[in-house]
Design an enzyme around this catalytic site. Structure first.
Site, mmCIF file in Angstrom:
data_model
loop_
_atom_site.group_PDB
_atom_site.id
_atom_site.type_symbol
_atom_site.label_atom_id
_atom_site.label_comp_id
_atom_site.label_asym_id
_atom_site.label_seq_id
_atom_site.Cartn_x
_atom_site.Cartn_y
_atom_site.Cartn_z
ATOM 1 N N GLY A 108 0.789 -1.235 0.092
ATOM 2 C CA GLY A 108 -0.145 0.031 -0.082
ATOM 3 C C GLY A 108 0.872 1.394 -0.048
ATOM 4 O O GLY A 108 0.523 2.216 -0.528
ATOM 5 N N GLU A 111 1.487 1.856 -3.614
ATOM 6 C CA GLU A 111 0.136 2.367 -4.253
ATOM 7 C C GLU A 111 -0.069 3.704 -3.922
ATOM 8 O O GLU A 111 -0.428 4.405 -4.898
ATOM 9 C CB GLU A 111 -0.653 1.355 -3.836
ATOM 10 C CG GLU A 111 -0.493 0.019 -4.450
ATOM 11 C CD GLU A 111 -1.647 -1.304 -4.100
ATOM 12 O OE1 GLU A 111 -2.286 -1.689 -4.711
ATOM 13 O OE2 GLU A 111 -1.865 -1.319 -2.339
ATOM 14 N N GLU A 131 2.848 -8.467 -2.103
ATOM 15 C CA GLU A 131 1.436 -8.986 -1.504
ATOM 16 C C GLU A 131 1.376 -10.502 -1.475
ATOM 17 O O GLU A 131 0.823 -11.301 -0.652
ATOM 18 C CB GLU A 131 0.130 -8.419 -1.925
ATOM 19 C CG GLU A 131 -0.182 -7.050 -1.573
ATOM 20 C CD GLU A 131 0.642 -5.931 -2.312
ATOM 21 O OE1 GLU A 131 0.266 -4.565 -1.833
ATOM 22 O OE2 GLU A 131 1.561 -5.948 -2.947
#
Length: 257
Positions: A108, A111, A131
Site C-alpha cells: 500500500g 500504491e 502482497e
C-alpha cells in the site's frame, strides 16, 4: 491528527506520515489523509503537496493486523474500493502531489506513492508490491498502475517474486522522476515543489486534468476487477495462512487452498 503531521512552507503543504515503526496505512491514516486533501484543496495558499514518511520508512504498506478483523470477501472488496477511490482522488487532485520516498515503500505504501503525480526517491529506497508473499494481491490499484510505469513484464516480475527494486532502479525504469542520496531527498523535493508553486494554479489544474485523459477505459475496468479478486482471494486458506505467517514473523506454507 494522530498519524499525519502537516505544515506549510511557502505555498507548499507538507504531509508527514508518522506511525512508527513502519508507517503502516491503517484505516485511520487513510481517513486523515482524505481529510488533509480536503483542507489543502480548499486552501488557496497551498499550491503543491509533498508527502513523506518520518522515521525509517515512507510506508511499509497496509496495516495487516486490520485484515484479521475482516470476515468476508465482500468486506475485503469494499476495503479495496475505498483505497482505490482515495488514490484515484489523489491522482486527479487539482494540485500536484509529490512523494518523497526513503526506506521502504511497499504494498500500500507504493500504491500510495504511485497515486502521487511525481515521485522522488532516495538511492537506497526499496519499492515493491510483495502482497503475494502473504497469499493475497495488491488491492489499491497497484496491479494497474505499476505496469504503466515499469512495463508489464517488469511489473509481473516484481509482483510474482515479491522482490522490490531500489530507488536507483525505480528512477531508471520511470517509476520515479528523480533519485538523490537520502540525506538530500527532502531538500531536493522541496526545491522541486518551489519551482512548481510559482506557476499559475489554473494552468497546473488544467495540465493535471489533461494528463489524466491518457488513461483508458481498461484501467478502470482493471481496478474494478482488482477489487473483486482481492475479495475472493482474501477468503482463501492461503491468504489466511499468509497473513498469520506475517504476523507471526515466519515463512508461509501455501497449499493452494
Amino acid at each position: 491528527m494522530a498519524f499525519l503531521n502537516y505544515r506549510t512552507e511557502g505555498k507548499t503543504g507538507v504531509i508527514a506520515i508518522s506511525r512508527p515503526p513502519a508507517n503502516a496505512l491503517s484505516t485511520e491514516v487513510l481517513q486523515e489523509l482524505a481529510d488533509l486533501l480536503t483542507a489543502a484543496e480548499r486552501d488557496p495558499n497551498v499550491r503543491v503537496l509533498v508527502i513523506h514518511g518520518e522515521g525509517r520508512f515512507f510506508s511499509a504498506g497496509a496495516d495487516i493486523k486490520e485484515f484479521t478483523s475482516v470476515r468476508t470477501g465482500s468486506q475485503f472488496s469494499e476495503m479495496s474500493r475505498r483505497g482505490q477511490e482515495l488514490f484515484e482522488r489523489m491522482e486527479r487532485f487539482p494540485k500536484p502531489i509529490i512523494a518523497a520516498i526513503h526506506g521502504a515503500a511497499l504494498g500500500g505504501g507504493l500504491e500510495l506513492a504511485m497515486a502521487c503525480h511525481i515521485r522522488v526517491v532516495s538511492e537506497t529506497a526499496k519499492l515493491g508490491l510483495p502482497e503475494l508473499q502473504l497469499g493475497i494481491i495488491p488491492g489499491f490499484a497497484g496491479t494497474q498502475r505499476l505496469p504503466k510505469y515499469v512495463g508489464a513484464e517488469r511489473a509481473l516480475v516484481m509482483m510474482l517474486t515479491s522482490e522490490p527494486i531500489s530507488g536507483k532502479e525505480a528512477a531508471e525504469r520511470g517509476l520515479a522522476a528523480f533519485c538523490f542520496p537520502e540525506e538530500k531527498l527532502l531538500e531536493e523535493t522541496m526545491k522541486l515543489a518551489k519551482k512548481i508553486e510559482k506557476k499559475s494554479p489554473r494552468s497546473i489544474k488544467a495540465v493535471i486534468e489533461l494528463a489524466n485523459f491518457a488513461k483508458t477505459g481498461q484501467f478502470y475496468e482493471g481496478m474494478k476487477k482488482e477489487a473483486e479478486l482481492f475479495g475472493q482471494i482474501a477468503e482463501t486458506g492461503d491468504a489466511k495462512e499468509g497473513i498469520q505467517a506475517f504476523l507471526e514473523k515466519r515463512e508461509p506454507n501455501f497449499t493452494g487452498e
